[in-house]
Design an enzyme around this catalytic site. Structure first.
Site, PDB file in Angstrom:
ATOM      1  N   ASP A 146       4.219   3.204   6.408  1.00  8.92           N
ATOM      2  CA  ASP A 146       4.027   1.966   5.945  1.00  8.92           C
ATOM      3  C   ASP A 146       3.624   1.929   4.401  1.00  8.92           C
ATOM      4  OD1 ASP A 146       3.872  -0.983   5.937  1.00  8.92           O
ATOM      5  OD2 ASP A 146       1.774  -0.605   6.469  1.00  8.92           O
ATOM      6  N   ASP A 152       6.462  -5.235   0.942  1.00  8.90           N
ATOM      7  CA  ASP A 152       6.061  -5.063   2.274  1.00  8.90           C
ATOM      8  C   ASP A 152       7.353  -4.095   2.904  1.00  8.90           C
ATOM      9  OD1 ASP A 152       5.175  -4.827   5.161  1.00  8.90           O
ATOM     10  OD2 ASP A 152       3.410  -5.997   4.233  1.00  8.90           O
TER      11      ASP A 152
END
Length: 459
Positions: free
Chosen positions: A342, A120
């Site tokens: 992202d 992440d």
């Protein structure tokens, strides 16, 4: 044999073996530590994933991924309205549970225990569930037991390493502890510790690299909306405690990844066992087609912000104005950050007013047969063959990213659905569908993001 002679020979043999082992470790460090190292990234819906469920249809997997995107942007919205602050010695975390699309195969401790954690770029602290668990959610893979590892070491509360952990607390034994509270009420609490992390360098070889003294969270109390497919997080955000900055001396603030298109989106595009890759280190993103744009820091945010100037559809340029850009969006150099890049969000999500203009322009050009589907704009797939106009995202400093149809339309059964959608708010995220088949490099020293169009199956 005389006992003293045997004892002496044993010592000499041990020293010789130790010297050989030391040379082997140094060689490994010189091969991988200076030039970096490359690892597999496994999509959570890939047949290579330990969580792969063949009974789930490709259509349902895509629908699940779409829903994760909406959940994720919902949390980002809360984070943007309420910046990271210390509340009761805790912080609002920068991800939502079970939201990451890509897994990294890791081994923790000595002897190494293999597991999978979500990668992440929106999370700073790396953490996994640990024994003993006072309250833990169920997970498919075994829990990490620090008591069985010879390299596990608790971090003291008054150490410089503990100072890096935002929202730290101290227990009665002077142990540094972390508390993560998520936007939906989920949480992870535990000890901050050092441990050795081992990574497989390729999926087909036994070669690996071990990194000692990684600061991570050993979660002893974790609950909420986590699923049994989540064992923890490998944090790659731009913060002092993230995995990237812990390896700063070895990789000099650089990492890159190349995301292979999902077969659910582009069927038969590549062999099913092809994996995406991530490189930590100086592996260059170079060539005549490389485009770069600034990575922008906003206040104390740990996200990777870019500045999107406009989006072109078939040559028609639409200026991107986001209400998200305020005085707090401007950094010391006067740069604006209006969209987050992202790796864990599937869809690209943009503010409603801009999306309406984008959709109407696209519909006018395509003139295909619209059908209701899992996303707002879906067509009968065969009705838009060779009709999809060129879509270009224009980022700051002339970084004009031309997307292919596979980056902008996802196939769901007999439908093709536009994978750039209207967010729940004025928040914007550049998702991973739009990043597939681009080598994307992060340079945190020079604050630059690079894009290189490529075939990620050959990376």
């Amino acid at each position: 044999m005389n006992f003293k002679v045997f004892y002496l020979l044993s010592i000499l043999a041990f020293l010789a073996f130790s010297q050989l082992a030391l040379v082997s470790c140094r060689k490994a460090k010189s091969n991988h530590g200076l030039d970096g190292f490359t690892l597999d990234l496994i999509h959570r819906d890939s047949p290579l994933s330990p969580y792969y469920n063949p009974s789930i249809t490709p259509s349902q997997r895509l629908r699940d991924a779409f829903q994760r995107s909406f959940s994720r942007v919902s949390f980002y919205t809360k984070a943007s309205i309420h910046p990271t602050t210390l509340v009761n010695h805790a912080i609002q975390s920068d991800i939502i549970p079970d939201s990451g699309d890509y897994l990294m195969k890791i081994s923790i401790g000595m002897p190494p225990m293999k597991t999978y954690a979500s990668l992440d770029t929106g999370s700073e602290l790396t953490w996994v569930q640990c024994k003993p668990c006072t309250h833990c959610y169920k997970q498919i893979l075994p829990l990490f037991d620090p008591r069985k590892s010879s390299t596990y070491k608790i971090i003291g509360c008054h150490s410089k390493e503990c100072e890096l952990v935002r929202g730290k607390t101290c227990d009665k034994k002077n142990v540094c502890e972390y508390e993560l509270h998520y936007g939906d009420g989920s949480y992870s609490f535990g000890d901050v510790a050092f441990e050795t992390f081992t990574f497989d360098l390729t999926s087909n070889k036994v070669d690996n690299i071990s990194i000692p003294h990684v600061i991570f969270g050993c979660g002893h109390s974790n609950d909420g909306t986590f699923s049994n497919r989540t064992t923890g997080i490998v944090g790659l955000a731009d913060s002092k405690i993230s995995f990237i900055n812990q390896l700063d001396k070895q990789i000099k603030g650089k990492f890159s990844y190349c995301l292979v298109p999902n077969n659910d989106i582009s069927p038969s595009y590549h062999p099913p066992n092809t994996t995406s890759k991530i490189n930590f280190g100086s592996k260059a993103v170079s060539g005549p087609n490389v485009l770069t744009t600034p990575i922008i820091r906003r206040n104390n945010d740990i996200f990777y912000y870019l500045h999107l100037e406009s989006v072109s559809v078939g040559g028609n340029k639409l200026e991107f104005k986001s209400p998200q850009v305020t005085n707090s969006s401007v950094n010391a150099k006067g740069d604006l950050g209006n969209i987050i890049i992202d790796s864990g969000t599937t869809l690209t999500m943009i503010p409603g007013e801009f999306y309406d203009k984008l959709e109407s322009t696209l519909v006018e050009m395509i003139k295909g047969k619209r059908i209701g589907g899992p996303l707002p704009l879906c067509y009968e797939a065969k009705s838009i063959v060779n009709k999809i106009p060129k879509i270009v995202f224009h980022f700051k400093d002339n970084a004009d990213i031309e997307l292919l149809p596979m980056n902008t339309f996802a196939k769901v059964n007999d439908l093709s659905c536009f994978s750039i959608v209207k967010g729940y708010s004025d928040f914007a995220i550049y998702g991973n569908l739009q990043q597939m088949n681009f080598l994307i490099g992060y340079d945190l020293v020079n604050h630059k993001l690079s894009f290189l169009p490529t075939n990620c199956t050959k990376y």
